[in-house]
Design a protein around this motif. Structure first.
Motif, PDB file in Angstrom:
ATOM      1  N   THR A   8     -17.124 -10.867 -25.248  1.00 21.57           N
ATOM      2  CA  THR A   8     -16.399  -9.606 -25.451  1.00 21.57           C
ATOM      3  C   THR A   8     -17.357  -8.419 -25.494  1.00 21.57           C
ATOM      4  O   THR A   8     -17.077  -7.413 -26.151  1.00 21.57           O
ATOM      5  N   LEU A   9     -18.475  -8.518 -24.786  1.00 16.13           N
ATOM      6  CA  LEU A   9     -19.500  -7.476 -24.846  1.00 16.13           C
ATOM      7  C   LEU A   9     -18.934  -6.100 -24.519  1.00 16.13           C
ATOM      8  O   LEU A   9     -19.125  -5.136 -25.279  1.00 16.13           O
ATOM      9  N   PHE A  10     -18.245  -5.977 -23.390  1.00 14.41           N
ATOM     10  CA  PHE A  10     -17.785  -4.654 -22.964  1.00 14.41           C
ATOM     11  C   PHE A  10     -16.615  -4.154 -23.813  1.00 14.41           C
ATOM     12  O   PHE A  10     -16.462  -2.944 -24.002  1.00 14.41           O
ATOM     13  N   THR A  12     -16.437  -4.661 -27.056  1.00 11.34           N
ATOM     14  CA  THR A  12     -17.118  -4.132 -28.235  1.00 11.34           C
ATOM     15  C   THR A  12     -17.750  -2.776 -27.940  1.00 11.34           C
ATOM     16  O   THR A  12     -17.667  -1.838 -28.747  1.00 11.34           O
ATOM     17  N   LEU A  13     -18.378  -2.662 -26.765  1.00 10.11           N
ATOM     18  CA  LEU A  13     -19.000  -1.389 -26.399  1.00 10.11           C
ATOM     19  C   LEU A  13     -17.956  -0.292 -26.235  1.00 10.11           C
ATOM     20  O   LEU A  13     -18.212   0.874 -26.574  1.00 10.11           O
ATOM     21  N   ALA A  14     -16.787  -0.630 -25.733  1.00 12.17           N
ATOM     22  CA  ALA A  14     -15.710   0.362 -25.618  1.00 12.17           C
ATOM     23  C   ALA A  14     -15.263   0.815 -27.008  1.00 12.17           C
ATOM     24  O   ALA A  14     -15.005   2.009 -27.225  1.00 12.17           O
ATOM     25  N   GLU A  15     -15.168  -0.115 -27.958  1.00 16.64           N
ATOM     26  CA  GLU A  15     -14.801   0.247 -29.330  1.00 16.64           C
ATOM     27  C   GLU A  15     -15.849   1.167 -29.959  1.00 16.64           C
ATOM     28  O   GLU A  15     -15.524   2.012 -30.799  1.00 16.64           O
ATOM     29  N   ARG A  16     -17.095   0.994 -29.521  1.00 14.18           N
ATOM     30  CA  ARG A  16     -18.187   1.830 -30.046  1.00 14.18           C
ATOM     31  C   ARG A  16     -18.345   3.125 -29.249  1.00 14.18           C
ATOM     32  O   ARG A  16     -19.268   3.886 -29.470  1.00 14.18           O
ATOM     33  N   HIS A  17     -17.426   3.341 -28.301  1.00 11.01           N
ATOM     34  CA  HIS A  17     -17.429   4.560 -27.478  1.00 11.01           C
ATOM     35  C   HIS A  17     -18.750   4.720 -26.724  1.00 11.01           C
ATOM     36  O   HIS A  17     -19.330   5.813 -26.661  1.00 11.01           O
ATOM     37  N   SER A  18     -19.200   3.631 -26.143  1.00 12.98           N
ATOM     38  CA  SER A  18     -20.426   3.696 -25.357  1.00 12.98           C
ATOM     39  C   SER A  18     -20.243   4.635 -24.172  1.00 12.98           C
ATOM     40  O   SER A  18     -19.259   4.539 -23.435  1.00 12.98           O
ATOM     41  N   PRO A  19     -21.201   5.544 -23.945  1.00 16.24           N
ATOM     42  CA  PRO A  19     -21.085   6.491 -22.844  1.00 16.24           C
ATOM     43  C   PRO A  19     -21.629   5.967 -21.506  1.00 16.24           C
ATOM     44  O   PRO A  19     -21.582   6.675 -20.504  1.00 16.24           O
ATOM     45  N   THR A  20     -22.152   4.747 -21.496  1.00 16.89           N
ATOM     46  CA  THR A  20     -22.858   4.241 -20.324  1.00 16.89           C
ATOM     47  C   THR A  20     -21.948   4.173 -19.094  1.00 16.89           C
ATOM     48  O   THR A  20     -20.828   3.658 -19.165  1.00 16.89           O
ATOM     49  N   LEU A  43     -15.306  -2.192 -17.033  1.00 19.16           N
ATOM     50  CA  LEU A  43     -15.991  -3.482 -16.976  1.00 19.16           C
ATOM     51  C   LEU A  43     -15.300  -4.511 -17.860  1.00 19.16           C
ATOM     52  O   LEU A  43     -15.189  -5.694 -17.494  1.00 19.16           O
ATOM     53  N   ALA A  44     -14.812  -4.082 -19.022  1.00 18.17           N
ATOM     54  CA  ALA A  44     -14.050  -4.991 -19.892  1.00 18.17           C
ATOM     55  C   ALA A  44     -12.801  -5.490 -19.177  1.00 18.17           C
ATOM     56  O   ALA A  44     -12.449  -6.678 -19.263  1.00 18.17           O
ATOM     57  N   ALA A  45     -12.136  -4.596 -18.443  1.00 15.56           N
ATOM     58  CA  ALA A  45     -10.929  -4.985 -17.712  1.00 15.56           C
ATOM     59  C   ALA A  45     -11.257  -5.973 -16.592  1.00 15.56           C
ATOM     60  O   ALA A  45     -10.492  -6.916 -16.340  1.00 15.56           O
ATOM     61  N   LEU A  46     -12.387  -5.759 -15.918  1.00 16.61           N
ATOM     62  CA  LEU A  46     -12.786  -6.669 -14.848  1.00 16.61           C
ATOM     63  C   LEU A  46     -13.074  -8.068 -15.396  1.00 16.61           C
ATOM     64  O   LEU A  46     -12.658  -9.080 -14.808  1.00 16.61           O
ATOM     65  N   VAL A  47     -13.787  -8.147 -16.507  1.00 11.74           N
ATOM     66  CA  VAL A  47     -14.103  -9.443 -17.101  1.00 11.74           C
ATOM     67  C   VAL A  47     -12.818 -10.142 -17.535  1.00 11.74           C
ATOM     68  O   VAL A  47     -12.636 -11.352 -17.306  1.00 11.74           O
ATOM     69  N   GLU A  48     -11.898  -9.405 -18.128  1.00 11.21           N
ATOM     70  CA  GLU A  48     -10.632 -10.009 -18.554  1.00 11.21           C
ATOM     71  C   GLU A  48      -9.834 -10.504 -17.347  1.00 11.21           C
ATOM     72  O   GLU A  48      -9.279 -11.610 -17.358  1.00 11.21           O
ATOM     73  N   ASP A  49      -9.773  -9.682 -16.297  1.00 10.75           N
ATOM     74  CA  ASP A  49      -9.034 -10.069 -15.089  1.00 10.75           C
ATOM     75  C   ASP A  49      -9.598 -11.351 -14.492  1.00 10.75           C
ATOM     76  O   ASP A  49      -8.844 -12.289 -14.159  1.00 10.75           O
ATOM     77  N   TRP A  50     -10.922 -11.432 -14.358  1.00 11.93           N
ATOM     78  CA  TRP A  50     -11.504 -12.596 -13.723  1.00 11.93           C
ATOM     79  C   TRP A  50     -11.522 -13.811 -14.638  1.00 11.93           C
ATOM     80  O   TRP A  50     -11.540 -14.953 -14.166  1.00 11.93           O
ATOM     81  N   SER A  51     -11.496 -13.603 -15.937  1.00  7.48           N
ATOM     82  CA  SER A  51     -11.337 -14.753 -16.829  1.00  7.48           C
ATOM     83  C   SER A  51      -9.956 -15.375 -16.619  1.00  7.48           C
ATOM     84  O   SER A  51      -9.816 -16.608 -16.622  1.00  7.48           O
TER      85      SER A  51
END
Length: 541
Positions: A8-10, A12-20, A43-51
């Protein structure tokens, strides 16, 4: 702060409002219709979709999922998607010969093989099957793999909830470069690759870590374990931008680097060599002018390349991090090179052979006699042994080979080297390539530094007689007088063989396959005797 979790890396980063923001040198092969920048939510959506797609294709918790496709950063995303559903991803370089690829897939016995059409076509042309219980085809018509399920057919399914696993359970299977034969498949766990390697690198270290304003670029083999660790640690530190370079040809890379000039750059040593003329461009045109940190791993890097890229930066004190490690262990030692440390040209003992000290608090190194395995005093060459808690769990399908390299609590790197009085390590050769009384890699460094027209030099051990240097030159020829002057103080060498760069057999990480080259040019390899007694009682202390 939440613990770094690959599944769940991305999120978590979205929850932390990562600007990357991620920039891509070309569209992802798993999302070919969108070439634009992506944020961590994308990126979180892509990982979820492909999972969801992997699960719909038949992969489940504990299953091995082999990933074989052309080089791009989406190999890492597919691996993360497999981790999310509790499966064990095994990225395998698509650049491997079909027969070698088939061997690795047979060892993996994967529940699902994810591959692209080009890989399927190459295997079909070679009449080699790609063993797996099920296959998912990313692109193409499927005529070369009629039993494969097209990726479009598993689209739109709901994603399973992220699965957790124990810290010591298999998390990912990575493979070695394969310079000395068929690559080995190394199993890593959350404890070894996430907590020990990624966790260490994801801290904010002075000089070495990504900063909020950085554009962090990578031109690497995304099928190798280094890309998995690099992705997690870099995104966790939330730089302004990440730039992934899939095609390393100068013609493809230069426009992308110009559009997204990096401040830190990690590339394969062979890629740095290909880009040297870009780094030698005038300051106003130089795409590396903003770089403060260069990083090289996987293979030896020669002084001229380091010198050229450090000179290309307009920073006052750019540095070059030269790392040494293995897929089995992660980083073992590193050294920071500066303009001053590589200023001397043509030294008999090149500075890049000094790989620095063991990673503080993480790694211990010792040099042992190859025959007795007893420790040698500093200054004497021998077999380099390492001790690290980041050591993987074993080799897939080669448990005896793993056991033979594990000497008590020490790991046999199969590298020949020595420790200096100051504690740094000099790696001289792979044991299988070693020549008595000299270092082939050191000679390669010197030749590369002294003969300006040499692009690359590979010194081979023949069946008998002096070592044979194989050189690649810009002109395709070599001045005999210049060669004699450059090698006058070196150990005896045979007459050099000149080759074209494209004729050198390479691994997916750009390393020269020395055994294959030796067999092709010299008719086979002289075997190296490697007696391995039981480790002495002091081996585990």
């Amino acid at each position: 702060m939440k613990r770094l979790d690959i599944a769940t890396l991305f999120d978590t980063l979205a929850e932390r409002h990562s600007p990357t923001v991620l920039h891509l040198s070309r569209p992802l092969d798993i999302a070919p219709d969108d070439a634009g920048p992506r944020n961590v939510l994308d990126l979180a959506a892509l990982v979820e979709d492909w999972s969801a797609r992997l699960a719909a294709a038949g992969a489940g918790p504990g299953d091995r999922v082999a990933l074989v496709k052309r080089n791009h950063w989406d190999i890492v995303l597919l691996a993360m998607s497999a981790v999310r559903i509790g499966a064990v991803p095994a990225p395998v370089s698509a650049q491997l010969p079909p027969a070698t690829l088939a061997t690795l897939l047979a060892r993996l016995d994967a529940a699902l093989l994810v591959l692209d059409g080009a890989t399927a076509q190459r295997a079909a042309a070679a009449r080699i099957g790609l063993p797996a219980r099920r296959r998912l085809l990313l692109d193409g018509t499927g005529e070369n793999l009629p039993d494969a399920v097209p990726a479009a057919d598993v689209r739109g399914h709901p994603a399973p909830a992220p699965r957790r696993r124990g810290a010591d359970e298999p998390l990912i299977i990575v493979h070695t470069s394969g310079t000395t034969g068929t690559p080995k498949l190394v199993v890593h766990s959350t404890a070894t690759i996430v907590r020990r390697l990624i966790g260490f690198e994801a801290r904010r270290w002075p000089v070495l870590s990504s900063r909020p304003g950085d554009t962090v670029a990578a031109a690497t083999s995304f099928a190798h374990g280094r890309a998995f660790a690099w992705t997690a640690s870099v995104f966790w530190l939330r730089p302004a931008a990440v730039a992934a370079i899939a095609d390393h040809s100068p013609q493809a890379a230069e426009p992308f680097l110009r559009a997204h000039p990096p401040t830190t750059l990690e590339a394969l040593p062979a890629t740095y060599v290909r880009w040297r003329h870009l780094a030698a461009a005038p300051a106003a045109e130089n795409v590396f002018a903003r770089v403060r940190l260069y990083i090289s791993t996987f293979d030896a890097v020669h002084p001229p390349a380091v010198r050229t890229f450090l000179a290309a930066s307009e920073r006052r004190r750019p540095v070059w991090l030269q790392g040494w490690g293995q897929s089995e262990t992660g980083p073992l030692a590193f050294r920071l090179l500066t303009r001053k440390s590589v200023a001397a040209v043509g030294e008999r003992r090149p500075t890049t052979r000094d790989l620095g000290r063991p990673v503080p608090g993480r790694t211990r190194l010792r040099v042992a006699d190859p025959a007795t395995l007893r420790p040698l005093r500093r200054g004497r060459p021998g077999l380099v042994l390492a001790r690290t808690k980041a050591l993987g769990l074993g080799y897939v399908g080669e448990s005896e080979r793993w056991s033979a390299k594990q000497l008590g609590r020490w790991w046999n790197t199969e590298d020949v080297g020595m420790r200096t009085r100051g504690g740094s390590v000099h790696v001289l050769d792979r044991e299988v390539d070693a020549v008595a009384g000299m270092s082939c890699v050191e000679v390669e460094d010197v030749v590369d530094d002294r003969v300006g027209e040499v692009v690359e030099c590979v010194v081979l051990r023949p069946r008998e007689g002096p070592p044979v240097p194989v050189v690649v030159t810009e002109s395709g020829s070599l001045d005999p007088a210049a060669w004699r002057r450059a090698t006058a103080d070196l150990p005896e060498l045979a007459e050099p063989l000149v080759m074209a760069a494209d004729d050198l057999p390479r691994t997916g990480t750009g390393k020269v396959r020395r055994l294959e080259l030796r067999s092709r040019l010299l008719g086979g390899a002289h075997p190296v005797a490697r007696p391995r007694p039981a480790p002495p009682t002091s081996a585990g202390r």
